[in-house]
Design a protein around this motif. Structure first.
Motif, PDB file in Angstrom:
ATOM      1  N   ASN A  96       0.836  -1.196   0.000  1.00 11.49           N
ATOM      2  CA  ASN A  96       0.000   0.000   0.000  1.00 11.49           C
ATOM      3  C   ASN A  96       0.868   1.242   0.000  1.00 11.49           C
ATOM      4  OD1 ASN A  96      -1.887   1.956   0.251  1.00 11.49           O
ATOM      5  ND2 ASN A  96      -2.746   1.235   2.189  1.00 11.49           N
ATOM      6  N   LYS A  97       0.966   1.916  -1.123  1.00  7.99           N
ATOM      7  CA  LYS A  97       1.773   3.134  -1.234  1.00  7.99           C
ATOM      8  C   LYS A  97       0.884   4.297  -1.656  1.00  7.99           C
ATOM      9  CE  LYS A  97       6.007   0.636  -2.419  1.00  7.99           C
ATOM     10  NZ  LYS A  97       7.175   0.548  -3.294  1.00  7.99           N
ATOM     11  N   GLY A  98      -0.225   4.473  -0.963  1.00  7.41           N
ATOM     12  CA  GLY A  98      -1.117   5.561  -1.307  1.00  7.41           C
ATOM     13  C   GLY A  98      -2.007   5.232  -2.479  1.00  7.41           C
ATOM     14  N   ASP A  99      -2.182   3.931  -2.777  1.00  5.94           N
ATOM     15  CA  ASP A  99      -2.984   3.514  -3.918  1.00  5.94           C
ATOM     16  C   ASP A  99      -4.390   4.078  -3.823  1.00  5.94           C
ATOM     17  OD1 ASP A  99      -0.836   2.119  -4.784  1.00  5.94           O
ATOM     18  OD2 ASP A  99      -1.517   0.169  -4.069  1.00  5.94           O
ATOM     19  N   ARG A 100      -4.877   4.591  -4.933  1.00  2.00           N
ATOM     20  CA  ARG A 100      -6.238   5.098  -5.067  1.00  2.00           C
ATOM     21  C   ARG A 100      -6.566   6.118  -3.965  1.00  2.00           C
ATOM     22  NH1 ARG A 100     -10.750   0.819  -6.151  1.00  2.00           N
ATOM     23  NH2 ARG A 100     -11.713   2.718  -7.004  1.00  2.00           N
ATOM     24  N   PHE A 101      -5.698   7.107  -3.841  1.00  2.00           N
ATOM     25  CA  PHE A 101      -5.902   8.148  -2.837  1.00  2.00           C
ATOM     26  C   PHE A 101      -7.237   8.855  -3.048  1.00  2.00           C
ATOM     27  CE2 PHE A 101      -5.314  12.693  -1.658  1.00  2.00           C
ATOM     28  CZ  PHE A 101      -5.260  12.527  -0.290  1.00  2.00           C
ATOM     29  N   GLU A 102      -7.697   8.924  -4.292  1.00  2.00           N
ATOM     30  CA  GLU A 102      -8.954   9.622  -4.581  1.00  2.00           C
ATOM     31  C   GLU A 102     -10.150   9.002  -3.875  1.00  2.00           C
ATOM     32  OE1 GLU A 102      -8.639   6.250  -7.481  1.00  2.00           O
ATOM     33  OE2 GLU A 102      -7.256   7.811  -6.747  1.00  2.00           O
ATOM     34  N   LEU A 103     -10.000   7.750  -3.422  1.00  2.00           N
ATOM     35  CA  LEU A 103     -11.097   7.110  -2.693  1.00  2.00           C
ATOM     36  C   LEU A 103     -11.456   7.872  -1.412  1.00  2.00           C
ATOM     37  CD1 LEU A 103     -10.300   3.277  -2.898  1.00  2.00           C
ATOM     38  CD2 LEU A 103     -12.257   4.463  -3.898  1.00  2.00           C
ATOM     39  N   VAL A 104     -10.476   8.539  -0.830  1.00  2.00           N
ATOM     40  CA  VAL A 104     -10.733   9.277   0.412  1.00  2.00           C
ATOM     41  C   VAL A 104     -11.853  10.295   0.199  1.00  2.00           C
ATOM     42  CG1 VAL A 104      -9.739  10.794   2.176  1.00  2.00           C
ATOM     43  CG2 VAL A 104      -8.360   8.943   1.211  1.00  2.00           C
ATOM     44  N   THR A 233      -5.045  12.129   5.915  1.00  3.45           N
ATOM     45  CA  THR A 233      -5.297  13.460   6.470  1.00  3.45           C
ATOM     46  C   THR A 233      -5.190  14.544   5.409  1.00  3.45           C
ATOM     47  OG1 THR A 233      -2.975  13.767   7.102  1.00  3.45           O
ATOM     48  CG2 THR A 233      -4.447  12.793   8.752  1.00  3.45           C
ATOM     49  N   ASN A 234      -4.573  14.219   4.280  1.00  2.00           N
ATOM     50  CA  ASN A 234      -4.392  15.215   3.220  1.00  2.00           C
ATOM     51  C   ASN A 234      -5.662  15.443   2.405  1.00  2.00           C
ATOM     52  OD1 ASN A 234      -2.581  17.119   2.245  1.00  2.00           O
ATOM     53  ND2 ASN A 234      -1.993  15.862   0.490  1.00  2.00           N
ATOM     54  N   ALA A 235      -6.770  14.873   2.881  1.00  6.56           N
ATOM     55  CA  ALA A 235      -8.075  15.200   2.294  1.00  6.56           C
ATOM     56  C   ALA A 235      -8.457  16.641   2.603  1.00  6.56           C
ATOM     57  CB  ALA A 235      -9.139  14.251   2.831  1.00  6.56           C
ATOM     58  N   VAL A 236      -7.775  17.233   3.576  1.00  6.81           N
ATOM     59  CA  VAL A 236      -8.003  18.649   3.910  1.00  6.81           C
ATOM     60  C   VAL A 236      -7.495  19.507   2.748  1.00  6.81           C
ATOM     61  CG1 VAL A 236      -7.401  20.515   5.490  1.00  6.81           C
ATOM     62  CG2 VAL A 236      -7.789  18.198   6.367  1.00  6.81           C
ATOM     63  N   GLN A 237      -8.392  20.263   2.153  1.00  8.11           N
ATOM     64  CA  GLN A 237      -8.032  21.042   0.962  1.00  8.11           C
ATOM     65  C   GLN A 237      -7.571  22.462   1.275  1.00  8.11           C
ATOM     66  OE1 GLN A 237      -8.101  19.586  -2.462  1.00  8.11           O
ATOM     67  NE2 GLN A 237      -7.817  18.101  -0.798  1.00  8.11           N
ATOM     68  N   LYS A 238      -8.016  23.005   2.398  1.00  8.10           N
ATOM     69  CA  LYS A 238      -7.658  24.387   2.705  1.00  8.10           C
ATOM     70  C   LYS A 238      -7.380  24.528   4.203  1.00  8.10           C
ATOM     71  CE  LYS A 238      -7.174  28.679   1.174  1.00  8.10           C
ATOM     72  NZ  LYS A 238      -6.159  29.052   0.172  1.00  8.10           N
ATOM     73  N   PRO A 239      -6.223  24.019   4.664  1.00  6.76           N
ATOM     74  CA  PRO A 239      -5.877  24.209   6.074  1.00  6.76           C
ATOM     75  C   PRO A 239      -5.567  25.682   6.353  1.00  6.76           C
ATOM     76  CG  PRO A 239      -4.023  23.277   4.881  1.00  6.76           C
ATOM     77  CD  PRO A 239      -5.174  23.314   3.914  1.00  6.76           C
ATOM     78  N   VAL A 240      -5.535  26.031   7.613  1.00  5.70           N
ATOM     79  CA  VAL A 240      -5.174  27.399   7.990  1.00  5.70           C
ATOM     80  C   VAL A 240      -3.669  27.597   7.871  1.00  5.70           C
ATOM     81  CG1 VAL A 240      -5.167  29.082   9.886  1.00  5.70           C
ATOM     82  CG2 VAL A 240      -7.149  27.588   9.536  1.00  5.70           C
ATOM     83  N   VAL A 241      -2.918  26.581   8.283  1.00  4.83           N
ATOM     84  CA  VAL A 241      -1.461  26.653   8.268  1.00  4.83           C
ATOM     85  C   VAL A 241      -0.908  25.233   8.284  1.00  4.83           C
ATOM     86  CG1 VAL A 241      -1.336  26.815  10.797  1.00  4.83           C
ATOM     87  CG2 VAL A 241       0.550  27.713   9.405  1.00  4.83           C
ATOM     88  N   CYS A 242       0.287  25.052   7.715  1.00  8.98           N
ATOM     89  CA  CYS A 242       0.944  23.735   7.674  1.00  8.98           C
ATOM     90  C   CYS A 242       2.304  23.808   8.362  1.00  8.98           C
ATOM     91  CB  CYS A 242       1.141  23.269   6.237  1.00  8.98           C
ATOM     92  SG  CYS A 242      -0.385  22.956   5.337  1.00  8.98           S
ATOM     93  N   GLY A 243       2.729  22.678   8.904  1.00  8.69           N
ATOM     94  CA  GLY A 243       4.042  22.589   9.524  1.00  8.69           C
ATOM     95  C   GLY A 243       4.776  21.339   9.089  1.00  8.69           C
ATOM     96  N   ILE A 244       6.085  21.450   8.944  1.00 11.75           N
ATOM     97  CA  ILE A 244       6.934  20.293   8.634  1.00 11.75           C
ATOM     98  C   ILE A 244       7.991  20.205   9.733  1.00 11.75           C
ATOM     99  CG2 ILE A 244       8.482  19.171   6.995  1.00 11.75           C
ATOM    100  CD1 ILE A 244       5.825  19.482   5.727  1.00 11.75           C
TER     101      ILE A 244
END
Length: 575
Positions: A96-104, A233-244
């Motif tokens: 499983n390497k992110g297969d079919r991410f669009e399913l989210v 968690t990347n189903a979030v399309q417009k977060p307020v802010v991101c951190g790495i």
């Protein structure tokens, strides 16, 4: 004008002569006791469209009916249903390497969560090391400002409910069951061969979205599970802010074998025009982060660690020098959220030598299990409560192993000096060898396991050599299999004490790597390692060693290499 009266969920209520609806509302919902529609002007939407909209608001805003443990849907049944979604039997499974991410996004539609996701005020954090700590610091700061918070982290150590915190507290079993079955049953009814049931982590992320939407949190802080670009968690399309947070080599079988590739996956959480913050990174990783930020018009700021002065004498709630980077990243994330969403003016870091009180309190009271955590054994029958102490840290990459070793070395020295001070106060003197009595009577032991996808030749040398550099040498190393299994979500009650057929080949491999490290040492130091068939047997050996030792001996056990191991140990040593 017409009124809507609420009745138990099994009873249909008639809103119009032509429309029947089933409302999934608990009979005692505090927010929906008395709802009335006033007659609307002719230009507003039709009654039927209002009803459809109203039904969706009710379905999403009100908590689902809370299942009782004694009923048909017990907590154990929920865990069994959750386990059925695990498609991999081990982390070594690379299928499983992110297969079919669009399913989210299909799942969000099936759960009627699309609109709520657009409204959710999210702080999104990715990274190799420190992302969970950063999230914990951030949540604590916002909660101290009076905002209702939702925190989603992974993995859990003892109970799956740890992953979902509301206002700093793990979600209750009652609420968990209600939301779990609402999501699980709805997906069971609506999925098919084309859109199958979501996999384990995707379901947990969807469950978090549902919980945070229904509980109407002001801020949702989401820790990426793995990578970033294809994480649920990347189903979030417009977060307020991101951190790495800090980047390093981990999950290379999925994310790539270079820091550049890994950074590219982590930067997948960047969104067009959404500000982002990171800590200092290796050059290769930083170049990729900057490139991805530039492509999406992301303002990417690199932050430096907090200083003791900025905390005004307070200690961070999470121990270790590395936490000053995570805390500083959290300050930037929380500041951005407070200014954009909370409409609270926060001075820039260049304008203040000391952080605002609520920031300091948030950083000082943050908590996260299994990260630089010190826990005395609560079950041992010994002379003092400090005879057997566990130092727990879920480090599992070469970089985090070095950080863990520095923390452990510093922590045991600090603890031993405290013990030495007690001896001096009581009238005893130090030894003639230049060591205090506290240090002389302490033994450090390593309790270790890691996933088979890790390279012990990278992990164990970092750990042992860094400890040795700081004057800490392990008297013995113990290697054990984890009690919990990757393919089943369980509780402490259902963990086996011992499995006579357990495969110890991986633990033997770890032991050989360790033995090769000590081979060049003095002969009497060689061979001081052991493989145990189970974790409970290793814990029993430690307790027996304390009982058999001379008076005042303190055994300090570093538990590391796997968060799963850390969780298993916590189950056994805590009441």
């Amino acid at each position: 004008m017409f009124a809507v009266s609420f009745v138990p969920r099994t009873t249909p209520c008639r809103l119009t002569s032509a429309f029947l609806c089933h409302l999934s509302i608990p009979p005692h919902s505090p927010r929906l006791h008395h709802l009335h529609y006033q007659q609307q002007p002719p230009h507003l939407p039709s009654l039927s469209s209002q009803i459809r909209s109203f039904r969706k608001q009710i379905d999403m805003a009100a908590p689902p009916v809370m299942k009782q443990k004694a009923g048909g849907d017990s907590y154990e049944e929920a865990l069994a249903a959750l386990s059925s979604l695990i498609t991999k039997r081990s982390r070594a499974d690379k299928s499983n390497k992110g297969d079919r991410f669009e399913l989210v996004f299909d799942y969000l539609k099936l759960l009627d969560l699309e609109e709520d996701m657009l409204k959710m005020k999210v702080i999104h954090v990715a990274g190799t090391k420190g992302k969970g700590s950063t999230c914990a610091f951030t949540e604590s700061i916002l909660r101290n400002y009076g905002f209702r918070t939702g925190l989603f982290t992974s993995p859990h150590l003892i109970d799956v409910r740890e992953r979902f915190r509301l206002d700093g507290v793990d979600i209750s079993e009652e609420k968990f069951l209600g939301y779990f079955w609402w999501c699980y049953n709805r997906l069971k009814e609506r999925t098919n061969e084309e859109i199958p049931m979501p996999t384990y982590f995707r379901f947990l992320a969807l469950l978090a979205f549902k919980i945070f939407a229904a509980e109407e949190v002001d801020a949702a802080i989401l820790e990426v599970g793995l990578g970033g670009k294809f994480d649920a968690t990347n189903a979030v399309q417009k977060p307020v802010v991101c951190g790495i947070s800090s980047l390093g080599y981990d999950h290379m079988e999925i994310l790539g074998d270079t820091l550049g590739k890994i950074a590219g996956e982590k930067a997948g959480i960047f969104k067009l025009g959404v500000p982002a913050f990171t800590v200092p990174q290796p050059d290769e990783a930083m170049r990729v982060l900057e490139e991805k930020a530039s492509e999406l018009d992301v303002s990417l700021e690199v932050v430096q660690p907090l200083t003791a002065k900025q905390l005004n004498g307070q200690k961070l709630g999470l121990d270790g020098e590395h936490q000053y980077f995570n805390a500083r990243l959290a300050v930037s994330l929380a500041s951005t959220w407070l200014q954009q969403i909370g409409k609270i003016e926060v001075p820039s870091m260049t304008q203040m030598s000391i952080l605002p009180d609520k920031f300091i309190k948030g950083l000082a009271t943050a908590s996260l299990q299994g990260r630089a955590q010190v826990v005395p054994d609560q079950f041992i029958e010994s002379r003092t409560s400090g005879d057997l102490v566990f130092y727990l840290d879920g480090a599992h990459s070469p970089e985090s192993m070095e950080v863990c070793a520095k923390w452990f070395s510093s922590a045991v020295k600090g603890d031993n000096q405290s013990e030495s001070s007690k001896h001096l106060v009581n009238g005893s003197s130090g030894s003639s060898h230049g060591k205090s009595s506290g240090e002389e009577n302490c033994q450090q032991i390593l309790l270790f396991n890691c996933m088979s996808v890790r390279d012990p030749n990278l992990l164990l040398p970092h750990l042992r050599n860094t400890c040795a550099t700081h004057g800490v040498n392990f008297k013995k190393a113990l290697f054990v299999p984890n009690m919990s299994v990757y393919h089943k979500v369980g509780t402490a009650a259902d963990l086996p004490e011992n499995d006579p057929q357990v495969d110890l080949s991986w633990q033997m491999t770890l032991q050989k790597v360790w033995e090769s490290l000590v081979h060049s040492e003095r002969e009497e130091d060689c061979g001081k390692s052991e493989v145990f068939t189970s974790l409970p047997m290793a814990i029993k050996w430690l307790r027996d060693s304390v009982h058999e030792s001379s008076s005042g001996t303190r055994v300090q056990v570093l538990v590391t290499g796997s968060l799963h191991l850390v969780g298993d140990v916590l189950r056994l040593i805590r009441k």
